[in-house]
Design an enzyme around this catalytic site. Structure first.
Site, PDB file in Angstrom:
ATOM      1  N   ASP A  31      20.119  53.266  46.308  1.00 37.88           N
ATOM      2  CA  ASP A  31      19.643  53.281  47.397  1.00 37.88           C
ATOM      3  C   ASP A  31      18.010  53.807  47.286  1.00 37.88           C
ATOM      4  O   ASP A  31      17.498  54.627  46.535  1.00 37.88           O
ATOM      5  CB  ASP A  31      20.336  54.123  48.467  1.00 37.88           C
ATOM      6  CG  ASP A  31      19.876  53.838  49.894  1.00 37.88           C
ATOM      7  OD1 ASP A  31      18.872  53.748  50.329  1.00 37.88           O
ATOM      8  OD2 ASP A  31      20.892  53.357  50.510  1.00 37.88           O
ATOM      9  N   THR A  35      19.283  60.503  48.753  1.00 36.22           N
ATOM     10  CA  THR A  35      20.065  61.406  49.555  1.00 36.22           C
ATOM     11  C   THR A  35      21.023  62.185  48.709  1.00 36.22           C
ATOM     12  O   THR A  35      22.109  62.477  48.967  1.00 36.22           O
ATOM     13  CB  THR A  35      20.812  60.728  50.594  1.00 36.22           C
ATOM     14  OG1 THR A  35      21.685  59.746  50.020  1.00 36.22           O
ATOM     15  CG2 THR A  35      20.063  60.036  51.850  1.00 36.22           C
ATOM     16  N   TYR A 137      18.339  37.355  59.466  1.00 34.51           N
ATOM     17  CA  TYR A 137      19.226  37.931  58.824  1.00 34.51           C
ATOM     18  C   TYR A 137      20.712  37.392  58.713  1.00 34.51           C
ATOM     19  O   TYR A 137      21.111  37.439  57.644  1.00 34.51           O
ATOM     20  CB  TYR A 137      19.321  39.217  59.815  1.00 34.51           C
ATOM     21  CG  TYR A 137      20.346  40.339  59.678  1.00 34.51           C
ATOM     22  CD1 TYR A 137      20.131  41.458  58.840  1.00 34.51           C
ATOM     23  CD2 TYR A 137      21.641  39.928  60.363  1.00 34.51           C
ATOM     24  CE1 TYR A 137      21.203  42.331  58.832  1.00 34.51           C
ATOM     25  CE2 TYR A 137      22.743  40.995  60.169  1.00 34.51           C
ATOM     26  CZ  TYR A 137      22.318  42.041  59.511  1.00 34.51           C
ATOM     27  OH  TYR A 137      23.483  43.102  59.387  1.00 34.51           O
ATOM     28  N   ASN A 166      30.323  44.534  65.079  1.00 31.85           N
ATOM     29  CA  ASN A 166      28.906  45.233  65.622  1.00 31.85           C
ATOM     30  C   ASN A 166      29.558  46.884  65.298  1.00 31.85           C
ATOM     31  O   ASN A 166      30.557  47.120  65.879  1.00 31.85           O
ATOM     32  CB  ASN A 166      28.616  45.414  66.979  1.00 31.85           C
ATOM     33  CG  ASN A 166      27.809  44.138  67.333  1.00 31.85           C
ATOM     34  OD1 ASN A 166      28.213  43.113  67.165  1.00 31.85           O
ATOM     35  ND2 ASN A 166      26.468  44.349  67.276  1.00 31.85           N
ATOM     36  N   ILE A 181      25.644  51.546  70.756  1.00 28.76           N
ATOM     37  CA  ILE A 181      26.496  52.529  71.249  1.00 28.76           C
ATOM     38  C   ILE A 181      25.967  54.051  71.059  1.00 28.76           C
ATOM     39  O   ILE A 181      26.003  55.122  71.539  1.00 28.76           O
ATOM     40  CB  ILE A 181      28.053  52.499  70.591  1.00 28.76           C
ATOM     41  CG1 ILE A 181      28.814  51.428  71.262  1.00 28.76           C
ATOM     42  CG2 ILE A 181      28.797  53.909  70.777  1.00 28.76           C
ATOM     43  CD1 ILE A 181      30.205  51.207  70.828  1.00 28.76           C
ATOM     44  N   ARG A 262      16.974  39.587  74.478  1.00 31.49           N
ATOM     45  CA  ARG A 262      16.028  39.489  73.062  1.00 31.49           C
ATOM     46  C   ARG A 262      16.570  38.051  72.563  1.00 31.49           C
ATOM     47  O   ARG A 262      17.796  37.891  72.456  1.00 31.49           O
ATOM     48  CB  ARG A 262      16.290  40.506  72.149  1.00 31.49           C
ATOM     49  CG  ARG A 262      16.062  41.751  72.899  1.00 31.49           C
ATOM     50  CD  ARG A 262      16.208  42.988  71.820  1.00 31.49           C
ATOM     51  NE  ARG A 262      17.772  43.123  71.403  1.00 31.49           N
ATOM     52  CZ  ARG A 262      18.151  44.150  70.533  1.00 31.49           C
ATOM     53  NH1 ARG A 262      17.107  44.839  70.352  1.00 31.49           N
ATOM     54  NH2 ARG A 262      19.367  44.328  70.366  1.00 31.49           N
TER      55      ARG A 262
HETATM   56  N1  LIG Z   1      25.375  48.292  61.491  1.00 31.89           N
HETATM   57  C1  LIG Z   1      25.953  46.928  61.954  1.00 31.89           C
HETATM   58  O1  LIG Z   1      26.247  46.776  63.139  1.00 31.89           O
HETATM   59  C2  LIG Z   1      26.543  46.165  60.670  1.00 31.89           C
HETATM   60  C3  LIG Z   1      27.162  44.803  61.154  1.00 31.89           C
HETATM   61  C4  LIG Z   1      27.477  43.919  60.154  1.00 31.89           C
HETATM   62  C5  LIG Z   1      26.982  44.272  58.913  1.00 31.89           C
HETATM   63  N2  LIG Z   1      26.224  45.103  58.724  1.00 31.89           N
HETATM   64  C6  LIG Z   1      25.747  45.239  57.353  1.00 31.89           C
HETATM   65  O2  LIG Z   1      26.219  46.405  56.382  1.00 31.89           O
HETATM   66  C7  LIG Z   1      25.333  47.051  55.708  1.00 31.89           C
HETATM   67  C8  LIG Z   1      25.312  48.549  55.997  1.00 31.89           C
HETATM   68  O3  LIG Z   1      24.726  48.492  57.388  1.00 31.89           O
HETATM   69  P1  LIG Z   1      24.264  50.018  57.982  1.00 31.89           P
HETATM   70  O4  LIG Z   1      24.460  49.843  59.335  1.00 31.89           O
HETATM   71  O5  LIG Z   1      24.934  51.035  57.180  1.00 31.89           O
HETATM   72  O6  LIG Z   1      22.628  49.925  57.621  1.00 31.89           O
HETATM   73  P2  LIG Z   1      21.662  51.144  56.967  1.00 31.89           P
HETATM   74  O7  LIG Z   1      20.295  50.519  57.527  1.00 31.89           O
HETATM   75  O8  LIG Z   1      21.977  52.322  57.772  1.00 31.89           O
HETATM   76  O9  LIG Z   1      21.802  51.409  55.376  1.00 31.89           O
HETATM   77  C9  LIG Z   1      21.229  50.492  54.605  1.00 31.89           C
HETATM   78  C10 LIG Z   1      20.858  51.230  53.358  1.00 31.89           C
HETATM   79  O10 LIG Z   1      20.325  50.201  52.656  1.00 31.89           O
HETATM   80  C11 LIG Z   1      19.150  50.974  51.762  1.00 31.89           C
HETATM   81  N3  LIG Z   1      18.369  49.925  51.426  1.00 31.89           N
HETATM   82  C12 LIG Z   1      17.565  48.940  52.140  1.00 31.89           C
HETATM   83  N4  LIG Z   1      16.840  48.304  51.472  1.00 31.89           N
HETATM   84  C13 LIG Z   1      17.202  48.633  50.078  1.00 31.89           C
HETATM   85  C14 LIG Z   1      16.746  48.097  48.741  1.00 31.89           C
HETATM   86  N5  LIG Z   1      15.912  47.042  48.680  1.00 31.89           N
HETATM   87  N6  LIG Z   1      17.318  48.538  47.758  1.00 31.89           N
HETATM   88  C15 LIG Z   1      18.283  49.473  47.900  1.00 31.89           C
HETATM   89  N7  LIG Z   1      18.510  50.301  49.017  1.00 31.89           N
HETATM   90  C16 LIG Z   1      17.897  49.743  50.139  1.00 31.89           C
HETATM   91  C17 LIG Z   1      18.469  51.818  53.001  1.00 31.89           C
HETATM   92  O11 LIG Z   1      17.768  52.885  52.598  1.00 31.89           O
HETATM   93  C18 LIG Z   1      19.723  52.468  53.655  1.00 31.89           C
HETATM   94  O12 LIG Z   1      20.239  53.626  53.315  1.00 31.89           O
HETATM   95  C19 LIG Z   1      24.241  46.250  55.866  1.00 31.89           C
HETATM   96  O13 LIG Z   1      24.242  45.252  54.865  1.00 31.89           O
HETATM   97  C20 LIG Z   1      24.216  45.447  57.026  1.00 31.89           C
HETATM   98  O14 LIG Z   1      23.589  44.411  56.842  1.00 31.89           O
HETATM   99  C21 LIG Z   1      25.831  46.131  59.560  1.00 31.89           C
END
Ligand SMILES: NC(=O)c1ccc[n+]([C@@H]2O[C@H](COP(=O)([O-])OP(=O)(O)OC[C@H]3O[C@@H](n4cnc5c(N)ncnc54)[C@H](O)[C@@H]3O)[C@@H](O)[C@H]2O)c1
Length: 306
Positions: A31, A35, A137, A166, A181, A262
């Site tokens: 990442d 952390t 996306y 979501n 939420i 949006r």
């Molecule tokens: N949050 C949602 O509602 C949701 C829904 C469907 C899918 N997702 C997918 O689930 C996954 C996790 O979502 P989340 O909510 O925990 O997102 P988040 O933004 O909290 O976590 C994403 C993590 O990826 C890291 N990151 C970003 N670019 C990077 C890179 N180039 N190299 C290494 N690390 C990188 C960030 O530092 C972050 O810690 C994502 O792929 C997201 O698209 C999320």
């Protein structure tokens, strides 16, 4: 088992890493957000997945890869599709190549059930529903799924794409424009007005983070061929209904600021999760009431200690 979790510092990643460590796996996180101090049992590679020079070492020795890293959310992806494609599509292809070289036996991808389909034409969306994403996306998530299917065919990379609806749960950020939420609960606890995009009738399939972690762990055990499966609650709830539930649980009225809808938001999502049940033996188990109560409790604790 040695597993790599990309995006392991993020919201979902944090919950997943904790479960994998508790289950006895050796977890390595890749990442950009460092952390490592959180848990000394977790090996940490503080780097971007776009940096090819670290990928081979990051994947080396791993039996499974959970690919959660994503540098964009639907809104920011439309602002800069080139950045989105470079980071999340090319970066993922590099990670997939490194995974093949390292002999990874399972590649699990966090795809998006809320964006790959676009505006649904049916009440409950199955995986066979047309895919017409209205954000970069969603297009990138879909493209990654297609490459995973191709790599399964060409190189035998076993992969599962989980089309997550979501997400919500404890420790989700409330200021990214993604976790509605989290943002509503934070506003309710801190007595700040919450932003509602549209008139509150937009409805979503909200899935609790612990249930998604269960699905990911089930995907690790899956031994079938390439799979794309919806992961959601199978129900849809409007933003107004969420706010009413939060007001009922807190016993306080939440101040609302209504803003124009949006363009990258679809109006309604609801996923059919029958396939995940059949293939992975997975079903959502946390009610919205229980999940939101847990989020409210955590936000209250965090606010008290801040
Ligand atoms: N949050 C949602 O509602 C949701 C829904 C469907 C899918 N997702 C997918 O689930 C996954 C996790 O979502 P989340 O909510 O925990 O997102 P988040 O933004 O909290 O976590 C994403 C993590 O990826 C890291 N990151 C970003 N670019 C990077 C890179 N180039 N190299 C290494 N690390 C990188 C960030 O530092 C972050 O810690 C994502 O792929 C997201 O698209 C999320």
């Amino acid at each position: 088992m040695i597993v790599l979790v990309t995006g392991g510092s993020g919201f979902l990643g944090r919950h997943l890493v904790q479960r994998l460590v508790d289950d006895g796996h050796h977890v390595r996180v890749l990442d950009v957000a460092d952390t490592r101090s959180r848990d000394p049992r977790v090996e940490f590679v503080a780097s971007s997945m776009t940096d090819e020079s670290v990928l081979n070492a990051a994947v080396s020795g791993c039996e499974a890869v959970f690919h959660l890293a994503s540098s964009v959310v639907p809104k920011t992806s439309n602002d800069n599709p080139i950045l989105d494609a470079r980071s999340n599509l090319i970066g993922t292809l590099q990670l997939m190549d490194a995974s093949i070289d390292a002999g990874v036996s399972r590649f699990i991808f966090a795809s998006s059930g809320g964006t790959v389909y676009g505006e649904p034409t049916v009440v409950k969306v199955k995986e066979s529903h047309p895919t017409e994403p209205i954000s970069s996306y969603g297009i990138v998530k879909l493209a990654v799924e297609k490459y995973l299917a191709l790599y399964a065919r060409l190189y035998g990379l076993n992969s599962i794409a989980l089309r997550i609806s979501n997400l919500y749960g404890e420790h989700q950020r409330h200021d990214t424009g993604l976790g509605v939420i989290a943002s509503f609960c934070h506003g309710a606890v801190t007595d700040n007005p919450v932003k509602v995009w549209g008139d509150g009738s937009v409805s979503r399939d909200f899935i609790y983070v612990g249930d998604v972690v269960d699905a990911m762990v089930a995907a690790l055990r899956y031994r079938g061929s390439h799979l794309v499966a919806n992961i959601g609650s199978g129900e849809t709830v409007s933003l107004s209904e969420i706010l009413a539930l939060i007001e009922e649980l807190t016993g306080r009225e939440v101040a609302k600021e209504y803003l124009p809808g949006r363009p990258f938001d679809v109006h309604r999502t609801c996923l059919d999760v029958t396939l995940a049940d059949d293939a992975l033996g997975w079903r959502p188990k946390t009610s919205l009431r229980d999940g939101i109560s847990r989020v409210l409790q955590t936000v209250e604790q965090e606010e008290r200690s801040s």
